[in-house]
Design a protein around this motif. Structure first.
Motif, PDB file in Angstrom:
ATOM      1  N   ALA A  56     -10.472 -27.998  -6.848  1.00  0.00           N
ATOM      2  CA  ALA A  56     -11.276 -26.841  -6.451  1.00  0.00           C
ATOM      3  C   ALA A  56     -11.186 -26.603  -4.952  1.00  0.00           C
ATOM      4  O   ALA A  56     -11.052 -25.463  -4.495  1.00  0.00           O
ATOM      5  N   ALA A  57     -11.268 -27.673  -4.165  1.00  0.00           N
ATOM      6  CA  ALA A  57     -11.160 -27.531  -2.711  1.00  0.00           C
ATOM      7  C   ALA A  57      -9.773 -27.051  -2.311  1.00  0.00           C
ATOM      8  O   ALA A  57      -9.623 -26.261  -1.363  1.00  0.00           O
ATOM      9  N   SER A  58      -8.774 -27.506  -3.035  1.00  0.00           N
ATOM     10  CA  SER A  58      -7.397 -27.081  -2.753  1.00  0.00           C
ATOM     11  C   SER A  58      -7.230 -25.585  -2.996  1.00  0.00           C
ATOM     12  O   SER A  58      -6.634 -24.869  -2.175  1.00  0.00           O
ATOM     13  N   LYS A  59      -7.758 -25.116  -4.101  1.00  0.00           N
ATOM     14  CA  LYS A  59      -7.664 -23.693  -4.412  1.00  0.00           C
ATOM     15  C   LYS A  59      -8.450 -22.865  -3.403  1.00  0.00           C
ATOM     16  O   LYS A  59      -8.040 -21.750  -3.045  1.00  0.00           O
ATOM     17  N   ALA A  60      -9.556 -23.397  -2.930  1.00  0.00           N
ATOM     18  CA  ALA A  60     -10.346 -22.684  -1.918  1.00  0.00           C
ATOM     19  C   ALA A  60      -9.556 -22.514  -0.630  1.00  0.00           C
ATOM     20  O   ALA A  60      -9.678 -21.487   0.053  1.00  0.00           O
ATOM     21  N   LEU A  61      -8.741 -23.500  -0.274  1.00  0.00           N
ATOM     22  CA  LEU A  61      -7.909 -23.375   0.925  1.00  0.00           C
ATOM     23  C   LEU A  61      -6.832 -22.317   0.743  1.00  0.00           C
ATOM     24  O   LEU A  61      -6.499 -21.577   1.685  1.00  0.00           O
ATOM     25  N   ILE A  62      -6.267 -22.236  -0.453  1.00  0.00           N
ATOM     26  CA  ILE A  62      -5.268 -21.192  -0.727  1.00  0.00           C
ATOM     27  C   ILE A  62      -5.921 -19.820  -0.622  1.00  0.00           C
ATOM     28  O   ILE A  62      -5.354 -18.891  -0.028  1.00  0.00           O
ATOM     29  N   ALA A  63      -7.132 -19.692  -1.173  1.00  0.00           N
ATOM     30  CA  ALA A  63      -7.871 -18.436  -1.044  1.00  0.00           C
ATOM     31  C   ALA A  63      -8.158 -18.125   0.424  1.00  0.00           C
ATOM     32  O   ALA A  63      -8.062 -16.972   0.859  1.00  0.00           O
ATOM     33  N   LYS A  64      -8.496 -19.163   1.201  1.00  0.00           N
ATOM     34  CA  LYS A  64      -8.765 -18.989   2.631  1.00  0.00           C
ATOM     35  C   LYS A  64      -7.541 -18.441   3.345  1.00  0.00           C
ATOM     36  O   LYS A  64      -7.655 -17.580   4.236  1.00  0.00           O
ATOM     37  N   ALA A  65      -6.373 -18.910   2.968  1.00  0.00           N
ATOM     38  CA  ALA A  65      -5.139 -18.435   3.595  1.00  0.00           C
ATOM     39  C   ALA A  65      -4.965 -16.935   3.394  1.00  0.00           C
ATOM     40  O   ALA A  65      -4.526 -16.218   4.308  1.00  0.00           O
ATOM     41  N   VAL A  66      -5.291 -16.452   2.205  1.00  0.00           N
ATOM     42  CA  VAL A  66      -5.200 -15.014   1.946  1.00  0.00           C
ATOM     43  C   VAL A  66      -6.269 -14.269   2.736  1.00  0.00           C
ATOM     44  O   VAL A  66      -6.006 -13.223   3.345  1.00  0.00           O
ATOM     45  N   GLN A  67      -7.460 -14.812   2.762  1.00  0.00           N
ATOM     46  CA  GLN A  67      -8.571 -14.142   3.447  1.00  0.00           C
ATOM     47  C   GLN A  67      -8.304 -13.955   4.935  1.00  0.00           C
ATOM     48  O   GLN A  67      -8.605 -12.897   5.496  1.00  0.00           O
ATOM     49  N   VAL A  68      -7.737 -14.976   5.603  1.00  0.00           N
ATOM     50  CA  VAL A  68      -7.508 -14.832   7.049  1.00  0.00           C
ATOM     51  C   VAL A  68      -6.413 -13.800   7.313  1.00  0.00           C
ATOM     52  O   VAL A  68      -6.471 -13.054   8.307  1.00  0.00           O
ATOM     53  N   ALA A  69      -5.407 -13.716   6.428  1.00  0.00           N
ATOM     54  CA  ALA A  69      -4.378 -12.685   6.589  1.00  0.00           C
ATOM     55  C   ALA A  69      -4.975 -11.299   6.373  1.00  0.00           C
ATOM     56  O   ALA A  69      -4.672 -10.349   7.121  1.00  0.00           O
ATOM     57  N   GLN A  70      -5.822 -11.174   5.358  1.00  0.00           N
ATOM     58  CA  GLN A  70      -6.469  -9.891   5.102  1.00  0.00           C
ATOM     59  C   GLN A  70      -7.374  -9.482   6.256  1.00  0.00           C
ATOM     60  O   GLN A  70      -7.435  -8.311   6.631  1.00  0.00           O
ATOM     61  N   GLN A  71      -8.084 -10.455   6.836  1.00  0.00           N
ATOM     62  CA  GLN A  71      -8.968 -10.150   7.965  1.00  0.00           C
ATOM     63  C   GLN A  71      -8.167  -9.706   9.182  1.00  0.00           C
ATOM     64  O   GLN A  71      -8.561  -8.768   9.898  1.00  0.00           O
ATOM     65  N   ALA A  72      -7.030 -10.362   9.419  1.00  0.00           N
ATOM     66  CA  ALA A  72      -6.181  -9.959  10.538  1.00  0.00           C
ATOM     67  C   ALA A  72      -5.674  -8.538  10.338  1.00  0.00           C
ATOM     68  O   ALA A  72      -5.617  -7.747  11.296  1.00  0.00           O
ATOM     69  N   ARG A  73      -5.318  -8.199   9.119  1.00  0.00           N
ATOM     70  CA  ARG A  73      -4.889  -6.829   8.816  1.00  0.00           C
ATOM     71  C   ARG A  73      -6.016  -5.842   9.078  1.00  0.00           C
ATOM     72  O   ARG A  73      -5.821  -4.804   9.735  1.00  0.00           O
ATOM     73  N   GLN A  74      -7.198  -6.165   8.568  1.00  0.00           N
ATOM     74  CA  GLN A  74      -8.340  -5.264   8.734  1.00  0.00           C
ATOM     75  C   GLN A  74      -8.672  -5.058  10.213  1.00  0.00           C
ATOM     76  O   GLN A  74      -8.907  -3.925  10.658  1.00  0.00           O
ATOM     77  N   ASP A  75      -8.685  -6.142  10.971  1.00  0.00           N
ATOM     78  CA  ASP A  75      -9.042  -6.041  12.383  1.00  0.00           C
ATOM     79  C   ASP A  75      -7.973  -5.290  13.174  1.00  0.00           C
ATOM     80  O   ASP A  75      -8.291  -4.534  14.104  1.00  0.00           O
ATOM     81  N   TYR A  76      -6.719  -5.500  12.832  1.00  0.00           N
ATOM     82  CA  TYR A  76      -5.650  -4.757  13.507  1.00  0.00           C
ATOM     83  C   TYR A  76      -5.771  -3.264  13.221  1.00  0.00           C
ATOM     84  O   TYR A  76      -5.700  -2.432  14.136  1.00  0.00           O
ATOM     85  N   LEU A  77      -5.968  -2.910  11.957  1.00  0.00           N
ATOM     86  CA  LEU A  77      -6.056  -1.495  11.596  1.00  0.00           C
ATOM     87  C   LEU A  77      -7.240  -0.816  12.276  1.00  0.00           C
ATOM     88  O   LEU A  77      -7.179   0.384  12.578  1.00  0.00           O
ATOM     89  N   ALA A  78      -8.295  -1.580  12.547  1.00  0.00           N
ATOM     90  CA  ALA A  78      -9.467  -1.008  13.215  1.00  0.00           C
ATOM     91  C   ALA A  78      -9.166  -0.578  14.644  1.00  0.00           C
ATOM     92  O   ALA A  78      -9.906   0.225  15.231  1.00  0.00           O
ATOM     93  N   THR A  79      -8.063  -1.081  15.205  1.00  0.00           N
ATOM     94  CA  THR A  79      -7.690  -0.714  16.578  1.00  0.00           C
ATOM     95  C   THR A  79      -6.720   0.456  16.629  1.00  0.00           C
ATOM     96  O   THR A  79      -6.369   0.913  17.719  1.00  0.00           O
ATOM     97  N   GLN A  80      -6.268   0.933  15.466  1.00  0.00           N
ATOM     98  CA  GLN A  80      -5.236   1.955  15.419  1.00  0.00           C
ATOM     99  C   GLN A  80      -5.839   3.342  15.211  1.00  0.00           C
ATOM    100  O   GLN A  80      -6.814   3.498  14.469  1.00  0.00           O
ATOM    101  N   THR A  81      -5.234   4.319  15.855  1.00  0.00           N
ATOM    102  CA  THR A  81      -5.724   5.698  15.720  1.00  0.00           C
ATOM    103  C   THR A  81      -5.067   6.419  14.556  1.00  0.00           C
ATOM    104  O   THR A  81      -5.595   7.419  14.069  1.00  0.00           O
ATOM    105  N   GLU A  82      -3.910   5.921  14.108  1.00  0.00           N
ATOM    106  CA  GLU A  82      -3.220   6.532  12.969  1.00  0.00           C
ATOM    107  C   GLU A  82      -3.157   5.522  11.830  1.00  0.00           C
ATOM    108  O   GLU A  82      -2.947   4.325  12.069  1.00  0.00           O
TER     109      GLU A  82
END
Length: 306
Positions: free
Chosen positions: A80-106
């Motif tokens: 369960a902890a192992s799967k949570a880390l895999i989920a965490k890996a996706v979440q941090v990539a998604q957060q980086a995408r979201q935060d980057y897009l928040a800085t873009q005008t287009e």
């Protein structure tokens, strides 16, 4: 835009994870490699993803190449902890995408690819460059299922079956997708011995003929090979398939699996020189693998723009 549509136009992939983590002081010298940072410093993983989006990448590849459940269990984590880390890996990539897009005008379409390394990566002995291992189809599927299931459940846009050196394993993975995840798209990055041969000795024509018949495979190509090997490989692949081609080579340095170090090779060409050749040979998705940097990805973005 759906990823199947996205691959019909040029896309810039990201670059190396471990190299950039090391620059941030993260120790990757273990069997877990860069996946160790999911335990010790997920903020550094986020920062690497963000640096590649800032450099112009359209696709972030999750830090899960070596993040499989058996590897985490070997260091004492529960499933369960192992799967949570895999989920965490996706979440941090998604957060980086979201935060980057928040800085873009287009608006921009940006994607998350869920990295699935081969069984050879779990062995941590360089086997992803030889394919010199053999399991039953069922054993391959038992190994790959937990990570793939978690990546899919976490909402990746595409699975990146990366650095795949073993044809039997590739077939087992695709069969698993068909049986358990029939709606999930994937790309396949092959680990090659030369422009015509998979690392395990299988002719690429045989591998590609199989992948041509798989509708879930939306792109195929090579990754983690030297820059100078790419053009010939792309030409051979283009002659064998009409699927979009991808390439994300390493920096041209040579890897020594005995001490897990990379060694500089003289007269290595730059991405800005080679990308036009790769596009002419049919590459649609272009990025970097081991030892490449945000500067390399920026070169690719600028060259593709021109």
């Amino acid at each position: 835009m759906d990823f199947r549509q996205a691959v019909t136009q040029p896309l810039v992939l990201d670059g190396a994870m471990a190299t950039e983590l090391e620059k941030r002081g993260v120790d990757t010298n273990s069997d877990l490699w860069s996946a160790r940072a999911l335990l010790t410093d997920p903020n550094a993983v986020y920062a690497v993803h963000r640096s590649y989006f800032d450099a112009g990448a359209d696709v972030a590849i999750t830090n899960t190449y070596q993040a499989n459940v058996p590897a985490f269990e070997k260091i004492g984590l529960s499933a369960a902890a192992s799967k949570a880390l895999i989920a965490k890996a996706v979440q941090v990539a998604q957060q980086a995408r979201q935060d980057y897009l928040a800085t873009q005008t287009e608006p921009r379409d940006l994607y998350i690819a869920g990295s699935v390394g081969p069984y050879g990566a779990y062995l941590a002995d360089g086997s992803e460059y030889t394919g010199a291992y053999q399991l039953s189809r069922q054993a391959y599927q038992i190994f790959h299922y937990p990570r793939i299931a978690q990546l899919v459940a976490s909402g990746v846009d595409v699975l990146a079956l990366e650095t795949q050196p073993n044809f039997a394993e590739i077939q087992a993975e695709i069969d698993l997708l068909q049986a358990e995840f029939p709606q999930q798209l994937a790309w396949v990055g092959l680990s090659i011995k030369d422009a015509h041969t998979l690392c395990d000795g299988t002719p690429l024509t045989e591998v590609v003929a199989y992948l041509n018949q798989q509708p879930q495979v939306v792109a195929l190509g090579v990754n983690c090979t030297a820059l100078i090997n790419v053009t010939a490989a792309l030409k051979a692949l283009r002659a064998a398939t009409t699927k979009p081609l991808l390439v994300y080579p390493n920096s041209g340095e040579a890897y020594d699996p005995s001490d897990k170090t990379w060694h500089t090779q003289p007269n290595t060409p730059q991405f800005r020189t080679l990308v036009p050749q790769w596009q002419a040979a049919g590459a649609q998705l272009i990025g970097g693998c081991c030892r490449t940097t945000p500067n390399d990805i920026q070169q690719i973005r600028q060259t593709i723009k021109r």
